[in-house]
Scaffold this active site. Structure first.
Site, PDB file in Angstrom:
ATOM      1  N   ASP A   1      -2.595  -8.814  12.018  1.00 18.76           N
ATOM      2  CA  ASP A   1      -3.913  -9.233  11.545  1.00 18.76           C
ATOM      3  C   ASP A   1      -4.415 -10.514  12.207  1.00 18.76           C
ATOM      4  O   ASP A   1      -5.588 -10.842  12.094  1.00 18.76           O
ATOM      5  CB  ASP A   1      -3.875  -9.440  10.023  1.00 18.76           C
ATOM      6  CG  ASP A   1      -3.565  -8.146   9.297  1.00 18.76           C
ATOM      7  OD1 ASP A   1      -4.178  -7.135   9.639  1.00 18.76           O
ATOM      8  OD2 ASP A   1      -2.693  -8.151   8.413  1.00 18.76           O
TER       9      ASP A   1
ATOM     10  N   ARG B   1       2.846  -5.276  17.259  1.00 19.15           N
ATOM     11  CA  ARG B   1       1.456  -4.800  17.189  1.00 19.15           C
ATOM     12  C   ARG B   1       0.517  -5.917  17.639  1.00 19.15           C
ATOM     13  O   ARG B   1      -0.527  -5.678  18.246  1.00 19.15           O
ATOM     14  CB  ARG B   1       1.126  -4.346  15.764  1.00 19.15           C
ATOM     15  CG  ARG B   1       2.038  -3.226  15.264  1.00 19.15           C
ATOM     16  CD  ARG B   1       1.874  -2.969  13.788  1.00 19.15           C
ATOM     17  NE  ARG B   1       2.162  -4.122  12.976  1.00 19.15           N
ATOM     18  CZ  ARG B   1       1.934  -4.228  11.663  1.00 19.15           C
ATOM     19  NH1 ARG B   1       1.391  -3.209  11.022  1.00 19.15           N
ATOM     20  NH2 ARG B   1       2.232  -5.324  11.010  1.00 19.15           N
TER      21      ARG B   1
ATOM     22  N   HIS C   1       5.396 -12.924   7.530  1.00 19.89           N
ATOM     23  CA  HIS C   1       5.587 -11.533   7.121  1.00 19.89           C
ATOM     24  C   HIS C   1       6.757 -11.446   6.163  1.00 19.89           C
ATOM     25  O   HIS C   1       7.712 -12.224   6.275  1.00 19.89           O
ATOM     26  CB  HIS C   1       5.848 -10.637   8.346  1.00 19.89           C
ATOM     27  CG  HIS C   1       5.561  -9.211   8.081  1.00 19.89           C
ATOM     28  ND1 HIS C   1       6.500  -8.357   7.544  1.00 19.89           N
ATOM     29  CD2 HIS C   1       4.433  -8.479   8.227  1.00 19.89           C
ATOM     30  CE1 HIS C   1       5.960  -7.165   7.400  1.00 19.89           C
ATOM     31  NE2 HIS C   1       4.704  -7.208   7.797  1.00 19.89           N
TER      32      HIS C   1
ATOM     33  N   HIS D   1      -2.145  -8.897   2.142  1.00 17.19           N
ATOM     34  CA  HIS D   1      -1.779  -7.641   2.828  1.00 17.19           C
ATOM     35  C   HIS D   1      -2.881  -7.330   3.843  1.00 17.19           C
ATOM     36  O   HIS D   1      -3.140  -8.133   4.723  1.00 17.19           O
ATOM     37  CB  HIS D   1      -1.586  -6.581   1.737  1.00 17.19           C
ATOM     38  CG  HIS D   1      -0.947  -5.298   2.178  1.00 17.19           C
ATOM     39  ND1 HIS D   1      -0.286  -5.143   3.365  1.00 17.19           N
ATOM     40  CD2 HIS D   1      -0.859  -4.075   1.549  1.00 17.19           C
ATOM     41  CE1 HIS D   1       0.170  -3.896   3.457  1.00 17.19           C
ATOM     42  NE2 HIS D   1      -0.170  -3.227   2.372  1.00 17.19           N
TER      43      HIS D   1
ATOM     44  N   SER E   1       0.826  -1.221   0.000  1.00 16.37           N
ATOM     45  CA  SER E   1       0.000   0.000   0.000  1.00 16.37           C
ATOM     46  C   SER E   1       0.852   1.259   0.000  1.00 16.37           C
ATOM     47  O   SER E   1       0.608   2.190  -0.785  1.00 16.37           O
ATOM     48  CB  SER E   1      -0.978   0.003   1.178  1.00 16.37           C
ATOM     49  OG  SER E   1      -0.339  -0.345   2.376  1.00 16.37           O
TER      50      SER E   1
HETATM   51  N1  AMX Z   1       0.799 -19.987   5.727  1.00 15.44           N
HETATM   52  C1  AMX Z   1       1.203 -20.821   4.758  1.00 15.44           C
HETATM   53  N2  AMX Z   1       2.248 -20.582   3.947  1.00 15.44           N
HETATM   54  C2  AMX Z   1       2.957 -19.473   4.176  1.00 15.44           C
HETATM   55  C3  AMX Z   1       2.636 -18.579   5.194  1.00 15.44           C
HETATM   56  C4  AMX Z   1       1.497 -18.848   5.995  1.00 15.44           C
HETATM   57  N3  AMX Z   1       1.069 -18.026   6.952  1.00 15.44           N
HETATM   58  N4  AMX Z   1       3.534 -17.560   5.185  1.00 15.44           N
HETATM   59  C5  AMX Z   1       4.378 -17.817   4.171  1.00 15.44           C
HETATM   60  N5  AMX Z   1       4.027 -18.973   3.557  1.00 15.44           N
HETATM   61  C6  AMX Z   1       4.621 -19.551   2.355  1.00 15.44           C
HETATM   62  C7  AMX Z   1       4.497 -18.578   1.213  1.00 15.44           C
HETATM   63  O1  AMX Z   1       3.189 -18.653   0.610  1.00 15.44           O
HETATM   64  C8  AMX Z   1       5.600 -19.033   0.295  1.00 15.44           C
HETATM   65  O2  AMX Z   1       5.174 -20.191  -0.378  1.00 15.44           O
HETATM   66  P1  AMX Z   1       5.532 -20.433  -1.945  1.00 15.44           P
HETATM   67  O3  AMX Z   1       7.027 -20.332  -2.021  1.00 15.44           O
HETATM   68  O4  AMX Z   1       5.004 -21.793  -2.210  1.00 15.44           O
HETATM   69  O5  AMX Z   1       4.844 -19.343  -2.694  1.00 15.44           O
HETATM   70  C9  AMX Z   1       6.687 -19.440   1.287  1.00 15.44           C
HETATM   71  O6  AMX Z   1       6.015 -19.733   2.529  1.00 15.44           O
HETATM   72  C10 AMX Z   1       7.749 -18.411   1.540  1.00 15.44           C
HETATM   73  O7  AMX Z   1       7.128 -17.235   1.968  1.00 15.44           O
HETATM   74  P2  AMX Z   1       7.922 -16.173   2.887  1.00 15.44           P
HETATM   75  O8  AMX Z   1       9.183 -15.814   2.173  1.00 15.44           O
HETATM   76  O9  AMX Z   1       8.029 -16.692   4.275  1.00 15.44           O
HETATM   77  O10 AMX Z   1       6.897 -14.967   2.923  1.00 15.44           O
HETATM   78  P3  AMX Z   1       6.579 -13.887   1.776  1.00 15.44           P
HETATM   79  O11 AMX Z   1       7.440 -12.715   2.016  1.00 15.44           O
HETATM   80  O12 AMX Z   1       6.600 -14.478   0.416  1.00 15.44           O
HETATM   81  O13 AMX Z   1       5.064 -13.559   2.090  1.00 15.44           O
HETATM   82  C11 AMX Z   1       3.195 -13.042   3.452  1.00 15.44           C
HETATM   83  C12 AMX Z   1       4.696 -12.822   3.246  1.00 15.44           C
HETATM   84  C13 AMX Z   1       2.729 -12.105   4.556  1.00 15.44           C
HETATM   85  C14 AMX Z   1       2.458 -12.682   2.166  1.00 15.44           C
HETATM   86  C15 AMX Z   1       2.966 -14.538   3.847  1.00 15.44           C
HETATM   87  O14 AMX Z   1       3.619 -14.812   5.055  1.00 15.44           O
HETATM   88  C16 AMX Z   1       1.491 -14.877   3.947  1.00 15.44           C
HETATM   89  O15 AMX Z   1       0.862 -15.170   2.942  1.00 15.44           O
HETATM   90  N6  AMX Z   1       0.900 -14.817   5.205  1.00 15.44           N
HETATM   91  C17 AMX Z   1      -0.517 -15.009   5.385  1.00 15.44           C
HETATM   92  C18 AMX Z   1      -1.285 -13.767   4.960  1.00 15.44           C
HETATM   93  C19 AMX Z   1      -1.073 -12.636   5.950  1.00 15.44           C
HETATM   94  O16 AMX Z   1      -1.150 -12.800   7.143  1.00 15.44           O
HETATM   95  N7  AMX Z   1      -0.837 -11.426   5.412  1.00 15.44           N
HETATM   96  C20 AMX Z   1      -0.735 -10.219   6.232  1.00 15.44           C
HETATM   97  C21 AMX Z   1       0.691  -9.668   6.297  1.00 15.44           C
HETATM   98  C22 AMX Z   1       0.738  -8.392   7.100  1.00 15.44           C
HETATM   99  C23 AMX Z   1       0.039  -7.291   6.370  1.00 15.44           C
HETATM  100  O17 AMX Z   1       0.458  -6.845   5.325  1.00 15.44           O
HETATM  101  N8  AMX Z   1      -1.064  -6.811   6.884  1.00 15.44           N
END
Ligand code: AMX
Length: 432
Positions: free
Chosen positions: A364, A318, A309, A263, A233
């Site tokens: 979140d 937070r 994250h 996000h 964002s």
């Molecule tokens: N559950 C399952 N798998 C997860 C995971 C979770 N909570 N967090 C990361 N992974 C997976 C990723 O999908 C990725 O898989 P892939 O290689 O098969 O695509 C792998 O683990 C590596 O990911 P990462 O390097 O640890 O994280 P990232 O930087 O790519 O992604 C985020 C970060 C937040 C998108 C991811 O942790 C996620 O999807 N979390 C759940 C959604 C969430 O809570 N989002 C909110 C974030 C905070 C915000 O912006 N408000």
């Protein structure tokens, strides 16, 4: 001229000159390099943005202008806004002046409500909220003054005015979306004398006998205020604003990014997930049942929302702040208790999955459980509340960029084939 205007006026040009002379001294030095994995992996970790408003060290979490977020939890969001903008917390006179300024700027033009009411009722609240902000672009001081020949030195000032006007109106806009979207009756008029977040809570019309909901909204608005410059964002808004699009365009665009499930929409997804658990086990599950449910989610190819994250590698402070709030204010609330139980159970599971870099909860994972407890039982609305708060950081970042006189963003893309050629490989196939 408000005290905030005067305060910034005294420092803006020194800030810009510092940046410029630094660039002259160090312009050709290397700060970060880009690997192929980073190019193909969402630019993770590439240091290519400057953001003075806040930072997120992976082992500490959010720091706003040098102050860790845990030291700001008892402050009002207006104080945080002043801090974001100036780098210091306001004194009582400055705070009162800012609150009065917000009050003066808070009237939402009637046409905004017509725009809202023209939408189908099943529109997502985030789409409605973002659209309302875009509709208000008509009010932009920046655009008016740009068209009238404003000099570049005044860009930050017109941006500040747009920022103040928008932030002043967001609580009413967001509360209006809530009441319209869930058929809660007429909009509740703002109440003179209430602080910004208390007015938001009041205009949502949520029953709040002991003031707990208002305290939660204040804290929620503080915690979500900013998260450095590289998140979807903030970066989107920065990019849009770099074309000299005004604050309304930039914030609306940024919030469209916030609306994604990876996000800001994660808070909606978490609550849905927690309610699924409660439904499946007819109440709070045992740890074993919860562990199985988490495995089922992962095995179905979904993420565990609220965990992980892109930057953080520790429990999000937070999250800790909201956990402490819940333990104090509503320790026995079933959804909150479940969110706490997930924190005990899920990180151990995620730690065993090698590719996941951060197994810890982000903000979140818990925020919705508290909103639910106070009667905001519509998870699709939660990201709007996130957006009201995050807009404070976005407009501060955009105002600082204008103050620094940053140019239009324009990174360079190359084709996959060119990448191959650069690295001595041929014969890439392209899609299509
Ligand atoms: N559950 C399952 N798998 C997860 C995971 C979770 N909570 N967090 C990361 N992974 C997976 C990723 O999908 C990725 O898989 P892939 O290689 O098969 O695509 C792998 O683990 C590596 O990911 P990462 O390097 O640890 O994280 P990232 O930087 O790519 O992604 C985020 C970060 C937040 C998108 C991811 O942790 C996620 O999807 N979390 C759940 C959604 C969430 O809570 N989002 C909110 C974030 C905070 C915000 O912006 N408000």
């Amino acid at each position: 001229m408000s005290m905030l205007h005067n305060r910034l006026r005294n420092s803006v040009f020194a800030y810009r000159d510092n940046r410029r002379s630094f660039a002259r001294r160090h312009g050709s030095e290397v700060v970060s390099q880009v690997t192929v994995s980073q190019m193909m992996g969402g630019q993770r970790g590439v240091k290519s943005l400057l953001c003075d408003v806040s930072e997120v060290p992976p082992d500490k979490g959010l720091i706003v202008r040098g102050i860790p977020i845990m030291r700001l939890v008892d402050r009002l969001p207006e104080e945080i806004f002043w801090l974001l903008m100036t780098g210091e917390l306001p004194d009582q006179t400055e705070l009162a002046d800012l609150q009065e300024d917000f009050e003066k700027r808070s009237k939402v033009p009637d046409y905004a409500w017509k725009v809202l009411e023209a939408l189908p009722k099943d529109s997502h609240p985030m789409a409605a909220f973002s659209l309302l902000i875009l509709a208000l672009e008509r009010e932009s001081e920046f655009r008016k003054q740009y068209n009238a020949g404003m000099t570049r030195d005044d860009h930050w000032l017109a941006t500040l005015d747009d920022s103040l006007n928008l932030i002043a109106r967001l609580p009413e806009l967001a509360a209006g979306v809530y009441r319209w979207r869930y058929d809660l009756g007429k909009r509740v008029p703002r109440k003179k004398g209430l602080d910004w977040a208390a007015n938001y809570a009041h205009m949502m019309g949520v029953e709040d006998k002991d003031g707990g909901f208002t305290r939660l909204v204040r804290l929620y608005m503080v915690l979500h205020c900013d998260h450095e410059g590289g998140n979807v964002s903030a970066h989107t808004a920065h990019c849009v604003a770099s074309a000299l699009s005004d604050t309304y365009y930039a914030v609306s665009a940024g919030l469209n990014g916030l609306a994604g499930p990876l996000h800001g929409l994660a808070n909606q997804e978490v609550l849905k997930w927690l309610l699924e658990v409660l439904d499946k086990f007819d109440g709070n599950p045992t740890d074993d049942q919860l562990e199985q449910f988490a495995h089922d989610t992962l095995n179905s190819g979904r993420v565990i929302p609220g965990y992980g994250h892109a930057v953080l590698r520790v429990v999000d402070p937070r999250f800790t702040a909201l956990l402490e709030f819940g333990n104090k204010e509503c320790p026995d609330a079933p959804v909150f208790k479940l969110a706490e139980q997930v924190f005990r159970v899920v990180p151990k599971i995620l730690q065993r999955i090698h590719k996941i870099k951060d197994p810890w909860p982000n903000v979140d994972s818990i925020s919705g459980s508290l909103l639910h407890q106070y009667g905001v039982t519509q998870p699709r609305y939660y990201t709007v509340m996130f957006g009201v708060s995050r807009a404070m950081g976005i407009v501060s970042q955009v105002t600082m960029s204008r103050a620094a006189g940053e140019p239009i963003e324009r990174p360079k893309s190359i084709t996959f084939q060119t990448l191959g050629e650069l690295l001595g490989e041929r014969a890439f196939e392209s899609v299509g």
